[in-house]
Design a protein around this motif. Structure first.
Motif, short mmCIF file in Angstrom:
data_model
loop_
_atom_site.label_atom_id
_atom_site.label_comp_id
_atom_site.label_asym_id
_atom_site.label_seq_id
_atom_site.Cartn_x
_atom_site.Cartn_y
_atom_site.Cartn_z
N LEU A 177 0.80 -1.39 -0.04
CA LEU A 177 -0.11 0.05 -0.07
C LEU A 177 0.86 1.22 -0.12
O LEU A 177 0.66 2.33 -0.69
CB LEU A 177 -0.63 -0.07 1.15
CG LEU A 177 -1.93 1.16 1.39
CD1 LEU A 177 -2.81 1.44 0.25
CD2 LEU A 177 -2.68 1.12 2.53
N THR A 178 1.86 1.29 0.63
CA THR A 178 2.86 2.40 0.82
C THR A 178 3.58 2.46 -0.58
O THR A 178 3.68 3.58 -1.07
CB THR A 178 3.92 2.16 1.81
OG1 THR A 178 3.16 1.95 3.12
CG2 THR A 178 4.82 3.46 2.00
N GLU A 179 3.96 1.36 -1.28
CA GLU A 179 4.44 1.46 -2.36
C GLU A 179 3.53 2.13 -3.41
O GLU A 179 3.98 2.98 -4.35
CB GLU A 179 4.81 0.06 -2.99
CG GLU A 179 5.74 0.00 -4.11
CD GLU A 179 5.00 0.52 -5.60
OE1 GLU A 179 5.69 1.36 -6.41
OE2 GLU A 179 4.09 0.31 -5.66
N PHE A 210 3.81 3.78 8.41
CA PHE A 210 3.01 4.29 7.64
C PHE A 210 1.95 3.31 7.18
O PHE A 210 0.74 3.90 7.08
CB PHE A 210 3.79 5.07 6.35
CG PHE A 210 2.74 5.80 5.51
CD1 PHE A 210 2.71 6.91 6.01
CD2 PHE A 210 2.33 5.59 4.62
CE1 PHE A 210 1.61 7.95 4.92
CE2 PHE A 210 1.54 6.07 3.48
CZ PHE A 210 1.34 7.60 3.86
N GLY A 211 2.33 2.30 6.56
CA GLY A 211 1.35 1.41 5.80
C GLY A 211 0.57 0.77 6.58
O GLY A 211 -0.85 0.50 6.34
N VAL A 212 0.97 0.01 7.73
CA VAL A 212 0.10 -0.83 8.55
C VAL A 212 -1.12 -0.16 9.17
O VAL A 212 -2.12 -0.79 9.13
CB VAL A 212 0.97 -1.64 9.68
CG1 VAL A 212 0.01 -2.59 10.32
CG2 VAL A 212 1.92 -2.70 8.74
N PRO A 213 -0.89 0.88 9.90
CA PRO A 213 -2.11 1.61 10.31
C PRO A 213 -3.05 2.14 9.27
O PRO A 213 -4.25 1.85 9.42
CB PRO A 213 -1.64 2.72 10.93
CG PRO A 213 -0.12 2.48 11.51
CD PRO A 213 0.21 1.66 10.14
N LEU A 214 -2.38 2.51 8.03
CA LEU A 214 -3.40 2.76 6.72
C LEU A 214 -4.17 1.44 6.29
O LEU A 214 -5.30 1.78 5.88
CB LEU A 214 -2.32 3.24 5.68
CG LEU A 214 -3.11 4.35 4.81
CD1 LEU A 214 -3.93 5.30 5.33
CD2 LEU A 214 -2.08 4.62 3.68
N THR A 215 -3.43 0.37 6.45
CA THR A 215 -4.12 -0.84 5.90
C THR A 215 -5.25 -1.24 6.80
O THR A 215 -6.42 -1.55 6.22
CB THR A 215 -3.05 -2.01 5.87
OG1 THR A 215 -2.06 -1.75 4.87
CG2 THR A 215 -3.89 -3.21 5.48
N LEU A 216 -5.21 -0.90 7.91
CA LEU A 216 -6.29 -1.09 9.10
C LEU A 216 -7.48 -0.40 8.77
O LEU A 216 -8.50 -0.48 8.64
CB LEU A 216 -5.87 -0.89 10.66
CG LEU A 216 -4.74 -2.14 10.79
CD1 LEU A 216 -4.11 -1.58 12.20
CD2 LEU A 216 -5.41 -3.55 10.95
#
Length: 261
Positions: A177-179, A210-216
């Motif tokens: 997702l960050t990519e 950055f990406g893991v909280p955004l994934t949630l």
């Protein structure tokens, strides 16, 4: 651990940036809303037609007796729907970014201008940028979907499938997702997909923060629509960090101050 916290801070800073620039936030909502409507229509159609698709794909089971026919096709229907839902979750960001390429690129440029005083540009025509974005997004989506299928299968392993596998899966989802989000800023800097992946791997904790909280957050599609503009802004800040631009700007500022003294 410092990178992990920094990654989380970029997520918050991105949301704050669009909060201070409401027009850019509203501008950035349009692609997500368009994509959400399309996905909602597709998933609604899938609810009504999933049974028919499974029946069509398994004519060999027509002669099976009860309850085996119902159990077999019911399980396949659940797997089919679950797989389509997983694909929708994995592809939502990529499709939204592709639909909103001009919107998000303009937003990312404004973040660059606000932070560094200049906005790098690829110099490519829009159609060329869209083609590169679509091609690279497809490559990332194939990789992410391959891992998604593996994690889905491992999810049936007792205990491990309900504890370790979901945690690892969220980390992989956060990375990809960050990519996708940072690609908006990095493509303008002429950084190809292979080099982008190397940059992200070199700062894994930054990326995961950055990406893991955004994934949630993105597990809820409606939330994803409203968070997306800020996510693009935050990913631009993260891209500047990966490229060392903020450090260079600070060094230039310090040098200028010393010369003036």
């Amino acid at each position: 651990m410092r990178d992990l916290v920094t990654g989380m801070s970029y997520l918050v800073k991105g949301q704050r940036w669009v909060g201070r620039n409401r027009r850019q936030w509203g501008f950035g909502l349009l692609p997500g809303l368009i994509t959400l409507i399309g996905y909602a229509a597709a998933m609604t159609a899938l609810v009504f037609w999933a049974d028919d698709v499974v029946d069509w794909a398994t004519p060999f089971a027509d002669g099976w007796g009860s309850p085996w026919l119902g159990l077999f096709r019911g399980a396949l229907t659940a797997l089919f729907f679950g797989g389509c839902l997983l694909l929708a979750m994995l592809s939502f960001t990529a499709v939204t970014l592709l639909v909103g390429q001009p919107f998000y690129e303009a937003l990312s440029e404004r973040v660059d201008l606000a932070e560094g005083g200049s906005a790098p540009s690829s110099g490519l025509p829009l159609w060329r940028e869209l083609w590169i974005s679509a091609r690279e997004s497809l490559a990332v989506l194939v990789r992410a979907a391959s891992w998604g299928v593996l994690f889905f299968a491992l999810g049936f392993v007792p205990f491990v499938g309900q504890t370790v596998v979901p945690a690892i899966g969220f980390c992989f989802s956060g990375f990809f997702l960050t990519e996708e989000l940072s690609a908006v800023a990095l493509q303008r800097r002429g950084v190809p997909l292979r080099q982008r992946l190397e940059l992200l791997r070199s700062r894994k904790l930054l990326v995961l923060g950055f990406g893991v909280p955004l994934t949630l957050l993105f597990l809820v599609p409606l939330v994803a629509v409203f968070v997306m503009p800020g996510a693009v802004a935050g990913a631009t800040l993260l891209a500047r960090d990966l490229m060392g631009e903020d450090e260079a700007a600070e060094a230039a500022t310090e040098f200028t101050a010393e010369v003036r003294e």
